[in-house]
Motif scaffolding. Structure first.
Motif, PDB file in Angstrom:
ATOM      1  N   ALA A  14      53.645  41.749  56.141  1.00 37.35           N
ATOM      2  CA  ALA A  14      53.236  42.791  55.202  1.00 37.35           C
ATOM      3  C   ALA A  14      51.720  42.876  55.173  1.00 37.35           C
ATOM      4  CB  ALA A  14      53.761  42.484  53.801  1.00 37.35           C
ATOM      5  N   ALA A  15      51.214  44.098  55.180  1.00 33.88           N
ATOM      6  CA  ALA A  15      49.785  44.344  54.984  1.00 33.88           C
ATOM      7  C   ALA A  15      49.642  45.013  53.623  1.00 33.88           C
ATOM      8  CB  ALA A  15      49.237  45.233  56.082  1.00 33.88           C
ATOM      9  N   ILE A  16      48.802  44.440  52.783  1.00 30.65           N
ATOM     10  CA  ILE A  16      48.594  44.968  51.443  1.00 30.65           C
ATOM     11  C   ILE A  16      47.237  45.663  51.411  1.00 30.65           C
ATOM     12  CG2 ILE A  16      48.517  44.441  48.969  1.00 30.65           C
ATOM     13  CD1 ILE A  16      51.144  43.529  50.412  1.00 30.65           C
ATOM     14  N   VAL A  17      47.233  46.932  51.031  1.00 29.25           N
ATOM     15  CA  VAL A  17      46.003  47.699  50.870  1.00 29.25           C
ATOM     16  C   VAL A  17      45.896  48.040  49.389  1.00 29.25           C
ATOM     17  CG1 VAL A  17      44.777  49.821  51.476  1.00 29.25           C
ATOM     18  CG2 VAL A  17      46.209  48.671  53.194  1.00 29.25           C
ATOM     19  N   VAL A  18      44.777  47.671  48.778  1.00 29.26           N
ATOM     20  CA  VAL A  18      44.541  47.954  47.363  1.00 29.26           C
ATOM     21  C   VAL A  18      43.425  48.982  47.276  1.00 29.26           C
ATOM     22  CG1 VAL A  18      43.733  46.990  45.167  1.00 29.26           C
ATOM     23  CG2 VAL A  18      45.275  45.664  46.617  1.00 29.26           C
ATOM     24  N   GLY A  19      43.607  49.973  46.415  1.00 29.19           N
ATOM     25  CA  GLY A  19      42.558  50.974  46.271  1.00 29.19           C
ATOM     26  C   GLY A  19      42.427  51.496  44.859  1.00 29.19           C
ATOM     27  N   THR A  20      41.193  51.853  44.526  1.00 31.25           N
ATOM     28  CA  THR A  20      40.879  52.546  43.286  1.00 31.25           C
ATOM     29  C   THR A  20      39.894  53.650  43.652  1.00 31.25           C
ATOM     30  OG1 THR A  20      41.055  50.474  42.070  1.00 31.25           O
ATOM     31  CG2 THR A  20      40.025  52.306  40.923  1.00 31.25           C
ATOM     32  N   ILE A  77      43.932  46.893  37.311  1.00 27.26           N
ATOM     33  CA  ILE A  77      44.131  45.485  36.959  1.00 27.26           C
ATOM     34  C   ILE A  77      43.254  44.552  37.782  1.00 27.26           C
ATOM     35  CG2 ILE A  77      46.463  45.890  36.105  1.00 27.26           C
ATOM     36  CD1 ILE A  77      47.533  44.692  38.733  1.00 27.26           C
ATOM     37  N   GLY A  78      42.417  45.131  38.646  1.00 20.97           N
ATOM     38  CA  GLY A  78      41.530  44.326  39.479  1.00 20.97           C
ATOM     39  C   GLY A  78      42.117  44.087  40.856  1.00 20.97           C
ATOM     40  N   PHE A  79      41.243  43.762  41.781  1.00 20.21           N
ATOM     41  CA  PHE A  79      41.623  43.603  43.182  1.00 20.21           C
ATOM     42  C   PHE A  79      42.615  42.458  43.399  1.00 20.21           C
ATOM     43  CE2 PHE A  79      40.831  41.904  47.483  1.00 20.21           C
ATOM     44  CZ  PHE A  79      41.162  43.034  48.225  1.00 20.21           C
ATOM     45  N   ALA A  80      42.300  41.291  42.868  1.00 21.19           N
ATOM     46  CA  ALA A  80      43.168  40.123  43.092  1.00 21.19           C
ATOM     47  C   ALA A  80      44.550  40.322  42.476  1.00 21.19           C
ATOM     48  CB  ALA A  80      42.514  38.860  42.536  1.00 21.19           C
ATOM     49  N   ALA A  81      44.592  40.804  41.247  1.00 20.67           N
ATOM     50  CA  ALA A  81      45.881  41.014  40.584  1.00 20.67           C
ATOM     51  C   ALA A  81      46.699  42.076  41.307  1.00 20.67           C
ATOM     52  CB  ALA A  81      45.669  41.396  39.123  1.00 20.67           C
TER      53      ALA A  81
END
Length: 96
Positions: A14-20, A77-81
């Motif tokens: 799995a590749a997790i991409v987080v964005g805001t 909720i922030g990058f890590a969370a």
């Protein structure tokens, strides 16, 4: 590194991409990830975790990358969370 047998089931990655509000970066990022999954010994699933974007990021992903699993957080909720949210979803779906 131990070679993977041709008859072994593919490893589920799995590749997790987080964005805001990162819509400008999503086309290149997701296209690159989604086309990188041509290795037969690896099953790649891409997760996009949106931290309450207001720039159409989530809508872009859903419209242009239907193969990407999307998760929307109602607040940032922030990058890590947000990564933890994506990791939990991937593990629940069977990622190795």
């Amino acid at each position: 590194m131990t070679p993977v047998s041709a008859s072994a089931p593919p490893v589920s990655v799995a590749a997790i991409v987080v964005g805001t509000n990162e819509r400008a970066w999503l086309p290149e990022c997701l296209t690159t990830l989604c086309t990188a999954s041509s290795e037969p010994s690896v099953s790649l699933r891409v997760y996009y975790v949106d931290n309450a974007s207001a720039d159409g990021s989530l809508e872009y992903v859903r419209q242009h990358h239907a193969d990407v699993i999307t998760i929307r957080n109602s607040t940032n909720i922030g990058f890590a969370a947000a990564n933890n949210v994506g990791i939990r979803a991937a593990l629940e779906a069977g990622a190795d």
